[in-house]
Enzyme design. Structure first.
Site, short mmCIF file in Angstrom:
data_model
loop_
_atom_site.label_atom_id
_atom_site.label_comp_id
_atom_site.label_asym_id
_atom_site.label_seq_id
_atom_site.Cartn_x
_atom_site.Cartn_y
_atom_site.Cartn_z
N ASP A 1 1.78 5.21 -0.07
CA ASP A 1 1.14 6.38 0.52
C ASP A 1 0.86 7.43 -0.54
O ASP A 1 1.30 7.34 -1.69
CB ASP A 1 2.04 6.98 1.60
CG ASP A 1 2.13 6.10 2.84
OD1 ASP A 1 1.20 5.31 3.08
OD2 ASP A 1 3.13 6.22 3.57
N ARG B 1 11.16 6.34 4.02
CA ARG B 1 11.28 7.79 4.08
C ARG B 1 11.98 8.25 5.36
O ARG B 1 12.69 9.27 5.37
CB ARG B 1 9.90 8.44 3.96
CG ARG B 1 9.30 8.30 2.57
CD ARG B 1 7.84 8.72 2.54
NE ARG B 1 7.67 10.08 3.03
CZ ARG B 1 6.49 10.56 3.44
NH1 ARG B 1 5.40 9.79 3.42
NH2 ARG B 1 6.40 11.80 3.87
N ARG C 1 0.86 -1.18 0.00
CA ARG C 1 0.00 0.00 0.00
C ARG C 1 0.90 1.24 0.00
O ARG C 1 1.44 1.61 1.04
CB ARG C 1 -0.91 0.01 1.23
CG ARG C 1 -1.87 -1.17 1.29
CD ARG C 1 -2.64 -1.14 2.60
NE ARG C 1 -3.58 -2.24 2.71
CZ ARG C 1 -4.33 -2.48 3.78
NH1 ARG C 1 -4.24 -1.68 4.85
NH2 ARG C 1 -5.17 -3.50 3.81
#
Length: 255
Positions: free
Chosen positions: A52, A202, A50
């Site tokens: 973002d 990230r 999934r």
């Protein structure tokens, strides 16, 4: 019902992420609506990961169960027709067994992060890279990245809202490479693991950018990891430079 694996490329900028949402457009919604143009009952698809909001994919993988037996090339052509003009493309389709699952059959996920290291704003690559306008020392970033390899408790490097049962993951690859491109120097982060925590990549990149800029010493990455404390993580970098680059299966249905 025949099951098909879909390899999907997309620009994440117009979407609120992969997963279907009630009030915002998603990549899953776009693909499911295209599938719904091919049969009365709109299929629900499952994906390997999934992504973002704002995150792109070079090779996301999903599967769909169809009512009729499609020739894979015809199915990809039909889906791409109905996906226009959205920045989503079905780059490959293969028929798989009913037991095959895009998420649960996956053995690894691979991500690429692109950091454009130049003073001038990104014009052609806007939305596709994270631009950093001051010099970065890639050798220092590599030294910091080495502390993250292997099996660890990655509490420091996961979002506070992460819903994973455990923060323990095995990081198989975190390569930091200086790459010359027509747009200027980039730093590419190649990251590989069986699974990831929310915002883990990230968080890695944002922390390593601090190392490259000289604000952190490489050893502080190890200290942050061992602290198991989200508050000591470096800044989380923006999403636009992140790409789901591939998903590994044994055997690979697309080969």
């Amino acid at each position: 019902m025949p099951r098909y694996a879909l390899k999907i490329e997309y620009d994440g900028a117009p979407f609120a992420g992969w997963q279907r949402q009630k009030e915002h457009p998603s990549v899953q919604q776009a693909v499911e609506e295209a599938l719904g143009r091919l049969q009365r009952d709109r299929p629900t698809i499952a994906a390997a990961g999934r992504t973002d909001s704002g995150v792109h994919a070079l090779a996301q993988v999903a599967h769909a169960d169809m009512e009729r037996d499609w020739e894979p090339f015809r199915l990809s052509e039909a889906l791409n027709f109905h996906l226009k003009p959205l920045p989503v493309a079905i780059v490959d389709v293969v028929k798989v067994s009913e037991a095959w699952h895009a998420r649960f059959s996956a053995g690894e996920r691979r991500y690429l992060f692109r950091l454009l290291n130049r003073r001038a704003p990104a014009a052609l690559a806007a939305g596709k890279v994270w631009r950093v306008g001051y010099p970065l020392d890639v050798s220092r970033m590599r030294a910091g990245a080495d502390f993250l390899l292997g099996r660890h408790d990655f509490t420091t490097f996961r979002a506070s809202e992460c819903q994973a049962d455990s923060p323990v993951r095995t990081l198989d690859q975190l390569d930091v490479r200086a790459v010359e491109t027509p747009l200027g120097p980039e730093v590419h982060f190649h990251v590989r693991a069986r699974s990831f925590l929310h915002n883990q990549v990230r968080s890695f990149v944002g922390t390593l950018e601090r190392v490259g800029a000289g604000a952190w010493e490489p050893e502080q990455v190890r200290e942050a990891l061992e602290a198991r404390d989200r508050s000591v993580c470096g800044p989380v970098c923006p999403p636009q430079g992140l790409y789901l680059a591939g998903v590994g299966y044994q055997p690979d249905p697309f080969l």
